[in-house]
Design an enzyme around this catalytic site. Sequence first.
Site, short mmCIF file in Angstrom:
data_model
loop_
_atom_site.label_atom_id
_atom_site.label_comp_id
_atom_site.label_asym_id
_atom_site.label_seq_id
_atom_site.Cartn_x
_atom_site.Cartn_y
_atom_site.Cartn_z
N GLY A 148 -7.36 -4.80 7.09
CA GLY A 148 -6.79 -3.87 8.05
C GLY A 148 -7.71 -3.81 9.29
N LYS A 191 0.76 -1.16 -0.06
CA LYS A 191 -0.14 0.15 -0.23
C LYS A 191 0.84 1.39 -0.08
CE LYS A 191 -3.48 -2.68 2.40
NZ LYS A 191 -4.81 -2.60 3.12
C1 PEP Z 1 -5.34 -5.82 1.36
O1 PEP Z 1 -5.09 -4.75 1.65
O2 PEP Z 1 -5.26 -6.50 0.39
C2 PEP Z 1 -5.33 -6.78 2.79
C3 PEP Z 1 -5.45 -7.89 2.71
O3 PEP Z 1 -4.96 -5.91 3.84
P1 PEP Z 1 -4.80 -6.49 5.26
O4 PEP Z 1 -3.94 -7.93 5.12
O5 PEP Z 1 -3.83 -5.55 6.14
O6 PEP Z 1 -6.19 -6.82 6.03
#
Ligand code: PEP
Length: 257
Positions: free
Chosen positions: A178, A16
């Site tokens: 998240g 990200k």
């Molecule tokens: C993502 O943003 O694709 C994701 C799966 O984030 P997280 O693993 O932090 O939930």
Amino acid sequence: MAPWPRRPRLVAGNWKMNRTAEEAVALARQIVEAVRGAPPCEVVLCPPYTALESVRAVVRGTPLRLGGQNLHPEPRGPHTGEISGPMLVALGCQFAIVGHSERRRDMHEDDALVARKLRAALRHGLAPIVCVGETVEEREQGHTPEVLARQVAAAYTGLASEDALATVLAYEPVWAIGTGRVATPEQAEEAHRLVRDTLDRAVGAGVGARATVLYGGSVTAENAASLFAKDEVDGALVGGASLEAEGFVRIAAAAGR
Ligand code: PEP
């Protein structure tokens, strides 16, 4: 893009908007060292655009692969702040995430735009990682099946089966991203079945069973093995836990088993 020869076990790290180029190099080096030249499954790193070139230098000569977090449907032109398929390819990318729920939410990307991005990725030889998933309200109201069917059908209808099989899908329930609230293995399994059934209808019978479908949403080194124990789950798209090398490599190890 040629179809995947089989359903690979695959773990992709979506960094990200985290890590400067210098910080990204340090993280990529730690991951390279931790896998010691032999990743337990296909491993894809998706750093921010500003770090692609420097991370490329770290993973060059290793089996780790590089992906972009997005791409514009057009190859070039007046689209300030965007990145194109040919630009990603020139930076050594083999993958591009499309339709991530954060872009659907923040950039108002709709199903039609996601479909264009998927096709743009394939045109330029990138494997799109196509994200689909329902919100918490949609799940609570029992709309998960129709949301997944709509998103997958919008993206895949009209694709030839070899093109569909050159993509990767990621079931990412928005409520799990998240949040620390991971889907149960059974919820992931059920959703992956829905995704595969929709592929059969949208593209052709048998495509769903051959497609690579990842789970994404609060995957950690602790919960990964139980998700990967389900036959329907071919790996993971990992956000937060991909920013720490040891945990990320443990997730890849769990996928490789
Ligand atoms: C993502 O943003 O694709 C994701 C799966 O984030 P997280 O693993 O932090 O939930």
